[in-house]
Design a protein around this motif. Structure first.
Motif, PDB file in Angstrom:
ATOM      1  N   LYS A 277       0.811  -1.223   0.000  1.00  0.00           N
ATOM      2  CA  LYS A 277       0.000   0.000   0.000  1.00  0.00           C
ATOM      3  C   LYS A 277       0.847   1.275   0.000  1.00  0.00           C
ATOM      4  O   LYS A 277       0.520   2.219  -0.724  1.00  0.00           O
ATOM      5  N   PRO A 278       1.931   1.357   0.773  1.00  0.00           N
ATOM      6  CA  PRO A 278       2.748   2.582   0.717  1.00  0.00           C
ATOM      7  C   PRO A 278       3.295   2.863  -0.686  1.00  0.00           C
ATOM      8  O   PRO A 278       3.338   4.013  -1.121  1.00  0.00           O
TER       9      PRO A 278
ATOM     10  N   GLN B  30       0.389   4.154  -2.740  1.00  0.00           N
ATOM     11  CA  GLN B  30       0.044   5.518  -2.328  1.00  0.00           C
ATOM     12  C   GLN B  30       1.062   6.531  -2.848  1.00  0.00           C
ATOM     13  O   GLN B  30       0.692   7.625  -3.272  1.00  0.00           O
TER      14      GLN B  30
ATOM     15  N   ARG C 221       9.898   8.912  -3.192  1.00  0.00           N
ATOM     16  CA  ARG C 221       9.451   8.021  -2.112  1.00  0.00           C
ATOM     17  C   ARG C 221       9.091   6.652  -2.688  1.00  0.00           C
ATOM     18  O   ARG C 221       9.462   5.608  -2.137  1.00  0.00           O
TER      19      ARG C 221
ATOM     20  N   LEU D 164      10.904   3.085  -1.886  1.00  0.00           N
ATOM     21  CA  LEU D 164      10.213   1.874  -1.457  1.00  0.00           C
ATOM     22  C   LEU D 164      10.580   0.701  -2.373  1.00  0.00           C
ATOM     23  O   LEU D 164      10.661  -0.447  -1.921  1.00  0.00           O
TER      24      LEU D 164
END
Length: 145
Positions: A108-109, A112, A137, A141
């Motif tokens: 999910k991160p 997002q 970001r 990840l």
């Protein structure tokens, strides 16, 4: 003497709506549809088939990261093939990261971050500091996958 003919008013001129605007809207809708189909096709091709949802989510996340690796923000606003390639990779990263998050909450991160980057880009149509921050970001990840 002949009887006078009554004055006949000219028929009102009925103007047609401008076709140029309608054509522009239709072409825009078709272009959007084609980009969506291309992005979905790219996502499908990059994801490949896997045995389980967890494995599929991991494969989708890796494929999203590969799409981000090949994505050059400087080319996203370019005309022609370089721009189309860049935007389709960006769209594929979005679709694949969303699929990964749907299959496994651990991703999910990533989804997002990619979504945040794409949403900000769609508002400004440039890669400003906020768009780059979310994109960085997402790429960070990806390094942890």
């Amino acid at each position: 003497m002949q009887p006078q003919q009554p004055y006949a008013a000219p028929a009102p001129v009925v103007s047609e709506p401008p076709r140029n605007r309608t054509r522009t809207v239709v072409l825009s809708l078709i272009a959007g549809l084609l980009l969506g189909v291309a992005g979905t096709g790219a996502a499908w091709m990059l994801s490949g088939g896997t045995a389980s949802a967890g494995e599929g989510a991991a494969a989708d996340a890796r494929a999203a990261c590969r799409a981000l690796e090949g994505f050059d923000p400087a080319k996203a606003t370019a005309k022609g093939a370089p721009g189309e390639i860049a935007l389709n990779r960006y769209a594929a990263a979005g679709a694949l990261s969303t699929a990964a998050a749907a299959g496994d909450a651990r991703y999910k991160p990533l989804a997002q971050a990619v979504r945040g980057s794409r949403e900000r880009f769609s508002m400004t149509f440039e890669f400003d500091a906020e768009v780059k921050k979310e994109l960085d970001r997402a790429r960070s990840l990806c390094e942890d996958l």
